[in-house]
Design a protein around this motif. Structure first.
Motif, mmCIF file in Angstrom:
data_model
loop_
_atom_site.group_PDB
_atom_site.id
_atom_site.type_symbol
_atom_site.label_atom_id
_atom_site.label_comp_id
_atom_site.label_asym_id
_atom_site.label_seq_id
_atom_site.Cartn_x
_atom_site.Cartn_y
_atom_site.Cartn_z
ATOM 1 N N ILE A 86 0.857 -1.180 0.000
ATOM 2 C CA ILE A 86 0.000 0.000 0.000
ATOM 3 C C ILE A 86 0.892 1.228 0.000
ATOM 4 O O ILE A 86 1.755 1.378 0.863
ATOM 5 C CB ILE A 86 -0.925 0.019 1.227
ATOM 6 N N ASN A 87 0.721 2.094 -0.961
ATOM 7 C CA ASN A 87 1.574 3.267 -1.108
ATOM 8 C C ASN A 87 0.747 4.526 -0.909
ATOM 9 O O ASN A 87 0.273 5.112 -1.875
ATOM 10 C CB ASN A 87 2.215 3.264 -2.500
ATOM 11 N N PRO A 88 0.524 4.950 0.328
ATOM 12 C CA PRO A 88 -0.293 6.141 0.561
ATOM 13 C C PRO A 88 0.285 7.354 -0.151
ATOM 14 O O PRO A 88 1.490 7.468 -0.329
ATOM 15 C CB PRO A 88 -0.230 6.318 2.078
ATOM 16 N N GLN B 100 -0.526 8.820 4.792
ATOM 17 C CA GLN B 100 0.073 7.702 5.522
ATOM 18 C C GLN B 100 -0.447 7.564 6.952
ATOM 19 O O GLN B 100 -0.793 6.484 7.399
ATOM 20 C CB GLN B 100 1.592 7.900 5.540
ATOM 21 N N THR C 42 3.205 -1.005 3.939
ATOM 22 C CA THR C 42 3.200 0.351 3.386
ATOM 23 C C THR C 42 4.614 0.784 3.055
ATOM 24 O O THR C 42 5.578 0.334 3.671
ATOM 25 C CB THR C 42 2.595 1.357 4.379
#
Length: 435
Positions: A221-223, A390, A405
């Motif tokens: 997951i790449n906020p 994030q 993340t």
């Protein structure tokens, strides 16, 4: 059915525990079946129902020799399961999938042994629903279930697919329907079940599914990062990042000589409704304009597909690994039960608020397209981009090892700002009401 250890083990457990529960007195015994998205829940359920019917006729300890089934699913997932099982049982003909219109609606109608009646949840959970309404012309669903169990003395097993969808505001309606049906056994299926204290439970662990290379070994997951790019909006920046990752994976498949075109899924803000809000329309227009003008991706050249409640473009054959469509814009219509193993990147637009990620959320990008891992490890992971910062992203505790993340880093050449902190305490004598 592919010979996978975890599937064979789960099917036999389901059969054994179902027979045990059928032997108990009373009604509405519960068996929960928990398996992660991509494990093959429908295939395992199909095999289980077939084996159960066989073992009931062969085992000396069987409490009955025959049973009837009802399969309840939300949205239009019952249609997908119906067609899957119809294909599954075409050759063996051991079980007979049917829909409500196929039934005998006369005074003698009931669910026959070996029949699986597929029902849409939304068609029975309202008091005035046609299927449960008493009319002179046809039997209601409750008439069919009553005749099956009381008049014909055939035990009824209700399979509740995506069981977690029947909680929350639907919980009372769900309970009322099941109280009226009074099945002998309820088999509740979900990747995230909510039944607190079932009589029995069968669990397929994610690790075993990963070991069989059926689903990806992890999801990143790449906020969204705080950024300052004058020529781009946040929406355009996110689309650019997600599309760049899709193209990177496409090139990786190409280098391996694998004919798979990875798909980018772009989900509009989901407020629980399929209807388009002003925010949805605004984001949709910006995304489609950016894809077309900057990257040449549009519905005309078939590189873009749209799957919305009032608009479906280029969706036929979308699931095929070599389909030319590169991006799919949707809201929530495909979020449940849709199988597209080539889906590899997910871009989720949400209202800027706390949001909990779990494997259920990103289930559409978990499947391995060829049910095997590749030498290039990037192809063995799923990728999620979102406009939620994030510090607002939370991950379900049970998914902590599966979802990870990417931590943010400082941009170069930033000038630090130093603020002096001061505190001034006024004397108590100076504090007055109006002050």
């Amino acid at each position: 059915m592919k010979v996978l250890k975890y599937q064979q083990k789960a099917v036999q457990e389901l059969v054994d525990k179902s027979i045990d529960l059928l032997s108990l007195a009373g009604q509405r015994h519960t068996l929960v079946f928990e398996a992660p998205t991509g494990a093959g829940k429908t295939i395992m359920a199909s095999e289980m129902l077939m084996r159960l019917c066989t073992e009931l006729t062969e085992r000396a300890d069987a409490p009955c020799s025959e049973v009837a089934f009802m399969w309840i699913a939300p949205n239009k997932l019952h249609e997908q399961s119906y067609f899957k099982m119809k294909t599954f049982f075409t050759e063996t003909r051991e079980l007979h999938p049917v829909v409500y219109d196929d039934m005998d609606h006369s005074a003698n109608g009931y669910i026959h042994p070996g029949e699986i009646l597929f029902v849409n949840w939304e068609s029975i959970n309202k008091d005035n629903a046609l299927m449960i309404r008493d009319t002179e012309q046809s039997a209601s669903l409750y008439d069919l279930t009553r005749r099956t169990q009381i008049e014909q003395e055939i035990p009824l097993i209700v399979i509740i697919d995506e069981e977690h969808m029947f909680a929350g505001k639907n919980a009372k309606k769900s309970e009322k329907v099941l109280q009226n049906i009074q099945p002998k056994l309820e088999i509740r299926i979900s990747a995230t079940p909510i039944t607190a204290h079932p009589d029995e439970k069968v669990t397929v662990h994610r690790q075993h599914v990963i070991e069989e290379q059926m689903i990806k070994e992890g999801v990143v997951i790449n906020p969204a990062l705080d950024f300052s790019t004058p020529e781009m909006s946040l929406t355009q920046h996110l689309v650019s990042l997600a599309l760049k990752k899709r193209n990177e994976l496409a090139e990786a498949y190409k280098r391996l000589g694998v004919n798979i075109n990875p798909l980018l899924l772009i989900q509009l803000p989901n407020d629980g409704s399929e209807s388009m809000s002003t925010e949805d329309t605004s984001i949709k227009d910006e995304v489609t304009l950016y894809l077309d003008t900057i990257h040449g991706i549009n519905t005309t050249n078939n590189r873009l597909a749209v799957w919305l409640s009032g608009e479906k473009v280029n969706v036929d054959g979308l699931e095929q690994n070599d389909n030319m469509t590169e991006a799919l814009l949707f809201k929530q219509a495909i979020a449940l039960g849709w199988d597209c193993p080539r889906a590899a990147v997910l871009l989720i637009f949400r209202k800027i608020e706390s949001f909990t990620f779990g494997a259920q959320t990103v289930g559409r990008i978990l499947r391995m397209p060829e049910q095997k891992f590749y030498q290039d490890d990037r192809l063995n992971k799923g990728y999620v981009y979102t406009n939620i910062s994030q510090n607002l992203v939370k991950i379900e505790p049970e998914d902590m090892d599966y979802l990870s993340t990417i931590h943010t880093i400082r941009r170069e050449n930033l000038c630090n700002v130093s603020l002096q902190s001061e505190y001034c305490e006024r004397p108590a004598i100076g504090r007055k009401r109006l002050g």
